[in-house]
Design an enzyme around this catalytic site. Structure first.
Site, PDB file in Angstrom:
ATOM      1  N   LYS A 235       0.847  -1.207   0.000  1.00  0.00           N
ATOM      2  CA  LYS A 235       0.000   0.000   0.000  1.00  0.00           C
ATOM      3  C   LYS A 235       0.876   1.249   0.000  1.00  0.00           C
ATOM      4  O   LYS A 235       1.970   1.229   0.579  1.00  0.00           O
ATOM      5  CB  LYS A 235      -0.861   0.025   1.284  1.00  0.00           C
ATOM      6  CG  LYS A 235      -2.022  -0.943   1.309  1.00  0.00           C
ATOM      7  CD  LYS A 235      -2.781  -0.794   2.637  1.00  0.00           C
ATOM      8  CE  LYS A 235      -3.938  -1.772   2.759  1.00  0.00           C
ATOM      9  NZ  LYS A 235      -5.024  -1.524   1.818  1.00  0.00           N
ATOM     10  N   ARG A 309     -10.427 -11.334   2.381  1.00  0.00           N
ATOM     11  CA  ARG A 309     -11.345 -12.367   1.871  1.00  0.00           C
ATOM     12  C   ARG A 309     -10.653 -13.725   1.827  1.00  0.00           C
ATOM     13  O   ARG A 309     -11.306 -14.760   1.940  1.00  0.00           O
ATOM     14  CB  ARG A 309     -11.867 -11.963   0.491  1.00  0.00           C
ATOM     15  CG  ARG A 309     -10.787 -11.800  -0.536  1.00  0.00           C
ATOM     16  CD  ARG A 309     -11.231 -11.002  -1.756  1.00  0.00           C
ATOM     17  NE  ARG A 309     -11.220  -9.560  -1.523  1.00  0.00           N
ATOM     18  CZ  ARG A 309     -11.606  -8.657  -2.417  1.00  0.00           C
ATOM     19  NH1 ARG A 309     -12.043  -9.037  -3.595  1.00  0.00           N
ATOM     20  NH2 ARG A 309     -11.562  -7.372  -2.137  1.00  0.00           N
TER      21      ARG A 309
HETATM   22  N1  BES Z   1      -8.121  -3.659   4.683  1.00  0.00           N
HETATM   23  C1  BES Z   1      -8.319  -3.262   3.346  1.00  0.00           C
HETATM   24  C2  BES Z   1      -9.645  -2.540   3.116  1.00  0.00           C
HETATM   25  C3  BES Z   1      -9.886  -1.215   3.779  1.00  0.00           C
HETATM   26  C4  BES Z   1      -9.148  -0.098   3.438  1.00  0.00           C
HETATM   27  C5  BES Z   1     -10.934  -1.092   4.673  1.00  0.00           C
HETATM   28  C6  BES Z   1      -9.437   1.107   4.032  1.00  0.00           C
HETATM   29  C7  BES Z   1     -11.219   0.114   5.254  1.00  0.00           C
HETATM   30  C8  BES Z   1     -10.475   1.216   4.942  1.00  0.00           C
HETATM   31  C9  BES Z   1      -8.335  -4.481   2.436  1.00  0.00           C
HETATM   32  O1  BES Z   1      -7.529  -5.530   2.798  1.00  0.00           O
HETATM   33  C10 BES Z   1      -7.843  -3.989   1.116  1.00  0.00           C
HETATM   34  O2  BES Z   1      -6.708  -3.617   1.034  1.00  0.00           O
HETATM   35  N2  BES Z   1      -8.714  -3.986   0.119  1.00  0.00           N
HETATM   36  C11 BES Z   1      -8.408  -3.510  -1.168  1.00  0.00           C
HETATM   37  C12 BES Z   1      -8.975  -4.501  -2.146  1.00  0.00           C
HETATM   38  C13 BES Z   1      -8.444  -4.374  -3.537  1.00  0.00           C
HETATM   39  C14 BES Z   1      -6.988  -4.752  -3.596  1.00  0.00           C
HETATM   40  C15 BES Z   1      -9.262  -5.258  -4.444  1.00  0.00           C
HETATM   41  C16 BES Z   1      -9.029  -2.134  -1.354  1.00  0.00           C
HETATM   42  O3  BES Z   1     -10.120  -1.904  -0.829  1.00  0.00           O
HETATM   43  O4  BES Z   1      -8.407  -1.302  -2.014  1.00  0.00           O
HETATM   44 MN    MN Z   2      -5.536  -5.367   2.051  1.00  0.00          MN
END
Ligand code: BES
Ligand code: MN
Ligand code: ZN
Length: 455
Positions: A235, A309
């Site tokens: 990230k 997931r």
């Molecule tokens: N933990 C994050 C989602 C998240 C981010 C929840 C900010 C609440 C606030 C999750 O693991 C994630 O990184 N999701 C990605 C999915 C994508 C790679 C398909 C996202 O939401 O960008």
């Molecule tokens: Mn993630």
């Protein structure tokens, strides 16, 4: 919490009134009080404190739009001077005011060494022990969620979540077991292992069981990603800053479990938490890898940041094997849900209308709003893989919360009564009774629903 509220019937009167009751109340006050309120320009909205002849506090009055609103009085505990206050309000509002008082008095002070500045909080006397007990049970569940989320990742790794589970089990006479590290492979939880193996804190599947074995079984599953760096699909700094909260789903199910056990709901409860750190190391899982999941379905990793997931799918598959009456999972699963509904309204998906409607309705009654989202099956196509049964995420920018939910649904039999909550677990701004930082969303709504369905 127990220092914030008691069952005594003495204290400085604190009148909590609605707008329309204020004029009648004012008319009954002594002349000096009426003069004081007029002189200080009190408009009959919010909080006013009233002195006696010697200048000490004689009473406080709080006028709100709706005194049955759970957070309407969430700031009182922070605004009133120290002392004991006797709650004077319509009996119907007692519970809401007491809850607001307790959650408003929450502090996360574990890392504050300079206690000198800590303000002594006032105490609310509510006259009845049942009210005290109820407010404490509810607000302790919220405080547990907040504490777990607020604690920095370094002090809230899978082993710390395990300790929390263990302590909760001991407090309520539940049983606790866990599968740790490479045992996850021999016990067939390959996705939990794959996501968590790059961390120096071993991945775990935590499992708590409580209740009467004749009662209907309810299984809660919580995403316990103790820190989400994104993995090899790392990230950016801005997206990583709050990722200590990525075990928020685990925190939510523990808070909900605490309520269920404290109130002694007639259910057979199981709580499952896949607890991992999504870290980066030479043995990290990679984009393009294929993982054979617990059910045998092969998943191609499109993005290592869609890890929630993955850890959930093996836990959900295991949960479903026992055919519980109801499975509910909580997860900080997607940024897309925040885009859809903002940070303060959790979205949820449900396979059964009756369950969904029951939860939505229960949430409205206790100011814990939740919003149902569609399991739109046509989007299932977006999870197609060229080389495996499916991918772990869609690669377009749209409908991300839905495709994440559809991914999870693949691991459950069709007839499963299942709800999936995609929550923020965090207040980005402070509101009355809701300080900035870790927050519980939807657990009082679900608890209210469970109470009506299973008692
Ligand atoms: N933990 C994050 C989602 C998240 C981010 C929840 C900010 C609440 C606030 C999750 O693991 C994630 O990184 N999701 C990605 C999915 C994508 C790679 C398909 C996202 O939401 O960008
Ligand atoms: Mn993630
Ligand atoms: Zn995550």
């Amino acid at each position: 919490m127990s220092q914030l509220i008691n069952a005594q019937s003495t204290g400085i009167p604190l009148y909590v009134l609605t707008n329309d009751a204020y004029d009648a109340w004012l008319g009954k006050q002594r002349a000096a009080t009426q003069t004081w309120l007029a002189t200080t320009g009190y408009q009959g909205k919010g909080l006013a404190t009233i002195p006696n002849e010697s200048g000490s506090l004689a009473a406080a009055v709080m006028v709100v739009n709706d005194a049955s609103e759970y957070f309407a009085c969430g700031d009182l505990v922070n605004k009133l001077p120290a002392g004991q206050y006797l709650l004077e309000t319509d009996e119907a509002n007692n519970s809401a005011v007491a809850f607001g008082w307790c959650v408003g008095g929450y502090r996360f002070d574990r890392y504050l060494t300079n206690e000198k500045h800590a303000k002594t909080l006032p105490v609310l006397a509510v006259g009845k022990q049942v009210l005290v007990d109820e407010a404490i049970k509810l607000s302790e569940a919220t405080a547990l969620v907040r504490d777990l989320v607020n604690t920095p990742a370094a002090d809230m790794m899978p082993q710390h979540l395990a300790q929390t589970c263990q302590a909760l089990a001991e407090e309520f006479g539940a049983s606790f077991s866990e599968v740790v590290g490479d045992e996850l492979l021999t016990e067939n939880y390959p996705t939990i292992h794959a996501v968590g193996r790059a961390s120096c804190h071993a991945p775990r599947l935590l499992d708590l069981r409580w209740g009467n074995s004749d009662a209907p079984k309810v299984t809660l599953v919580g995403k316990g990603v103790c820190f989400d760096s994104g993995g090899l699909d790392v990230k950016p700094a801005s997206g990583m800053r709050l990722m200590k909260k990525d075990m928020g789903g685990a925190a939510h199910v523990l808070g909900l479990a605490r309520m269920i056990m404290a109130f002694g709901l007639n259910v057979q409860l199981r709580v499952m938490i896949p607890a991992v750190e999504n870290a980066i190391a030479g043995n990290a899982f990679r984009p393009g890898d294929v993982i054979t999941t617990r059910t045998g379905l092969n998943v191609e990793i499109d993005n290592t940041d869609a890890e929630g997931r993955l850890v959930l799918c093996d836990a959900l598959a295991d949960a479903a094997d026992e055919k519980p009456e109801l499975i509910i999972d909580f997860a900080t699963l997607t940024g897309a849900m925040r885009v859809a509904l903002g940070t303060e309204l959790p979205g949820f998906f449900a396979t059964k209308d009756e369950t969904a409607n029951g939860i939505s309705q229960a949430g409205e009654g206790v100011q814990d709003p939740v919003w149902r989202m569609p399991l739109h099956q046509a989007y299932r196509d977006m999870l197609k893989s060229d080389i495996a049964d499916m991918t772990n995420c869609a690669n377009g920018p749209f409908g991300g919360a839905i495709t994440a939910a559809l991914y999870l649904q693949e691991f459950l039999p069709k007839e499963t009564d299942w709800c999936h909550f995609d929550v923020m677990a965090y207040n980005v701004r402070a509101l009355p009774g809701r300080p900035k930082g870790g927050e519980a969303f939807g657990i009082r709504a679900v608890f209210g629903y469970l109470q009506s369905r299973f008692s």
